[in-house]
Design an enzyme around this catalytic site. Structure first.
Site, mmCIF file in Angstrom:
data_model
loop_
_atom_site.group_PDB
_atom_site.id
_atom_site.type_symbol
_atom_site.label_atom_id
_atom_site.label_comp_id
_atom_site.label_asym_id
_atom_site.label_seq_id
_atom_site.Cartn_x
_atom_site.Cartn_y
_atom_site.Cartn_z
ATOM 1 N N PHE A 3 -2.127 9.149 -0.937
ATOM 2 C CA PHE A 3 -3.308 9.962 -1.894
ATOM 3 C C PHE A 3 -3.628 10.438 -1.852
ATOM 4 O O PHE A 3 -5.039 10.069 -1.200
ATOM 5 C CB PHE A 3 -3.137 9.036 -3.552
ATOM 6 C CG PHE A 3 -1.772 9.073 -4.236
ATOM 7 C CD1 PHE A 3 -0.962 9.411 -3.865
ATOM 8 C CD2 PHE A 3 -2.559 8.351 -5.187
ATOM 9 C CE1 PHE A 3 0.165 9.134 -4.766
ATOM 10 C CE2 PHE A 3 -1.460 8.216 -6.066
ATOM 11 C CZ PHE A 3 0.215 8.654 -5.645
ATOM 12 N N LYS A 9 9.657 -0.556 3.092
ATOM 13 C CA LYS A 9 9.775 -0.567 1.431
ATOM 14 C C LYS A 9 10.697 -1.189 0.487
ATOM 15 O O LYS A 9 10.566 -0.932 -0.703
ATOM 16 C CB LYS A 9 9.184 0.739 0.755
ATOM 17 C CG LYS A 9 7.404 1.448 1.633
ATOM 18 C CD LYS A 9 6.994 2.174 1.404
ATOM 19 C CE LYS A 9 5.061 2.415 1.386
ATOM 20 N NZ LYS A 9 4.893 2.520 2.962
ATOM 21 N N HIS A 44 7.147 5.676 6.568
ATOM 22 C CA HIS A 44 6.085 5.435 5.019
ATOM 23 C C HIS A 44 7.320 5.330 3.946
ATOM 24 O O HIS A 44 7.013 4.697 3.260
ATOM 25 C CB HIS A 44 4.490 6.829 4.461
ATOM 26 C CG HIS A 44 4.579 6.476 3.895
ATOM 27 N ND1 HIS A 44 3.403 4.993 3.058
ATOM 28 C CD2 HIS A 44 3.994 7.048 2.613
ATOM 29 C CE1 HIS A 44 3.336 5.074 2.459
ATOM 30 N NE2 HIS A 44 3.080 6.287 1.197
ATOM 31 N N HIS A 93 5.763 -1.093 -2.231
ATOM 32 C CA HIS A 93 4.806 -0.023 -1.985
ATOM 33 C C HIS A 93 3.926 -1.153 -2.125
ATOM 34 O O HIS A 93 2.933 -1.549 -3.257
ATOM 35 C CB HIS A 93 4.750 0.911 -2.863
ATOM 36 C CG HIS A 93 3.695 2.375 -2.123
ATOM 37 N ND1 HIS A 93 2.985 1.400 -1.319
ATOM 38 C CD2 HIS A 93 3.889 3.133 -1.826
ATOM 39 C CE1 HIS A 93 2.708 2.226 -0.363
ATOM 40 N NE2 HIS A 93 2.614 3.098 -1.285
ATOM 41 N N CYS A 139 -2.967 4.039 -0.132
ATOM 42 C CA CYS A 139 -2.149 3.548 0.615
ATOM 43 C C CYS A 139 -2.039 3.310 2.316
ATOM 44 O O CYS A 139 -1.350 3.073 3.016
ATOM 45 C CB CYS A 139 -0.818 4.356 0.226
ATOM 46 S SG CYS A 139 -0.842 4.502 -1.929
ATOM 47 N N GLU A 165 8.092 13.823 5.147
ATOM 48 C CA GLU A 165 7.783 12.525 6.415
ATOM 49 C C GLU A 165 9.109 13.105 7.004
ATOM 50 O O GLU A 165 9.005 13.659 8.876
ATOM 51 C CB GLU A 165 8.076 11.439 5.718
ATOM 52 C CG GLU A 165 7.824 10.147 7.053
ATOM 53 C CD GLU A 165 7.335 8.911 6.499
ATOM 54 O OE1 GLU A 165 7.489 8.111 7.565
ATOM 55 O OE2 GLU A 165 7.929 8.807 5.780
#
Length: 416
Positions: free
Chosen positions: A402, A336, A304, A341, A164, A315
């Site tokens: 990931f 997002k 994110h 996403h 991502c 985060e």
């Protein structure tokens, strides 16, 4: 060499807008792109909704015969890169195409093509009948090559794949190549088209997606107590990064300056972030160090912010560890919550939102906040509900993937 790098062109194709102006206006309006899936029958899946691109007509950029040679992710790439290139005005006979490159990312590549070809083969009698374009349509680097062929750009040309974080990695690489003198400009960004049976089914199997089928438009809830996973999105975004003097010499408009990037690895887990956000924090530190930025100088941070139970706290922990008391003085958000996403395209899509926040001095909201999570300090300004006007001189955009891929990009208001 330590050359300055600016952004001179933007292009986007998103679930909340098929151009940059439409995307930006809908961000400020708090529009959700989530809705029941239309591309296939999702009634048997745990998640039956996504943030799909709407009203995309590929014949506006190529004829139908040509379109059949490209996976949807590559079609998306053409749309976004064409807009960015036209916006920048960089395609000119007066410029040296050997000094203009393309770095275009995708976390997965042609997933739709791969799924359909294998599905059709298994339904047959075992005779191998595959489309001759199967492999070229599927591979993750093909979009970068096609963009360069279409526009004649002969500089460095490749794809970045870091889950991502892929398109944020593309922007970081383009920035670095220009800064050290290996090119004068890049078209960079990413595209993703994973809203199909394999994409939804695979992420469902990981328990990564929200299953709020009764209310798709409110399913992406970054930093909310009741968040239950991310909403899969699709689309593309492209940026034209350019060396400052090169841009000035041709009279290009300048949106903002990119001054730093940080790229790290968690070295922790295949899908979960480090619980204290160690790699994320190091990426933010690196971006600020390269940009000679102090924590108190950052006005805005586009997180994110995926709306997952473990990702959001990690985060926020990283942000507080890096910024200290300054974390409570800046606007933090997650776009997002609106566009979902976009996997490998997320970094570029969210960089555009961050760049326009810098240019226009307004921060888009985080929508779908209903219940405070006691895990988050109430002093944090998570920009819930409405956009907030403020001076935005410096902003960061975070993108993580990931396997612990972390990228943080630092943008600054352009000053001569």
């Amino acid at each position: 060499m330590n050359r300055r790098v600016v952004i001179t062109g933007l292009g986007s194709l998103t679930p909340i807008g098929n151009s940059v102006p439409e995307y930006w206006n809908n961000l400020l309006a708090g529009v959700s792109g989530a809705a029941p899936i239309t591309r296939f029958d999702a009634s048997k899946f745990k998640t039956q909704f996504a943030c799909e691109v709407k009203n995309f007509d590929v014949t506006q950029i190529m004829d139908r015969k040509e379109a059949r040679r490209h996976d949807l992710y590559t079609q998306f790439a053409f749309a976004a890169s064409d807009e960015a290139i036209a916006d920048s005005g960089i395609k000119s006979d007066k410029l040296n195409p050997d000094r203009i490159g393309v770095i275009w990312a995708s976390g997965i590549g042609g997933l739709i093509t791969f799924y359909e070809e294998v599905r059709d083969f298994t339904k047959g009698d075992g005779t191998p009948r595959f489309n001759p374009f199967f492999i070229p349509k599927m591979i993750a680097d093909i979009a970068a090559g096609h963009i360069s062929i279409k526009h004649g750009f002969r500089g460095p040309n490749f794809a970045t794949v870091s889950a991502c974080a892929s398109s944020a990695s593309a922007i970081a690489d383009a920035f670095t190549y220009i800064k050290v003198g290996k090119a004068d400009a890049f078209i960079c960004g990413g595209s993703e088209a994973a809203v199909n049976e394999a994409g939804i089914g695979g992420f469902n199997a990981m328990h990564a997606l929200s299953t709020r089928n009764d209310s798709p438009e409110t399913a992406s809830r970054p930093f909310d107590l009741d968040r239950d996973g991310f909403v899969l999105g699709e689309g593309a975004a492209g940026l034209v990064l350019e060396e400052l003097e090169h841009a000035k010499a041709r009279g290009a408009k300048i949106y903002a300056e990119i001054v730093g990037c940080g790229m790290t690895g968690d070295a922790y887990h295949m899908t979960a972030p480090h619980p204290e956000g160690l790699g994320a924090g190091n990426a933010m530190k690196m971006a600020m160090e390269e940009g000679n930025i102090q924590p108190h100088e950052v006005d805005h941070l586009n997180t994110h912010g995926t709306s997952t139970p473990v990702g959001d706290p990690a985060e926020i922990s990283a942000i507080i560890n890096v910024f200290g008391e300054s974390a409570f003085k800046m606007n933090i958000n997650s776009t997002k919550s609106m566009h979902g996403h976009l996997l490998g395209a997320a970094g570029a899509v969210e960089s555009i939102a961050t760049i326009l926040a810098v240019k226009n001095d307004i921060v888009p909201p985080t929508i779908n906040h209903f219940t405070d999570d006691p895990a988050f300090d109430k002093r944090l300004n998570l920009t819930f509900g409405q956009p907030q006007k403020r001076e935005v001189s410096i902003a960061l955009s975070n993108t993580f993937g990931f396997d612990g891929h972390n990228v943080s990009l630092a943008f600054k208001k352009y000053v001569e």
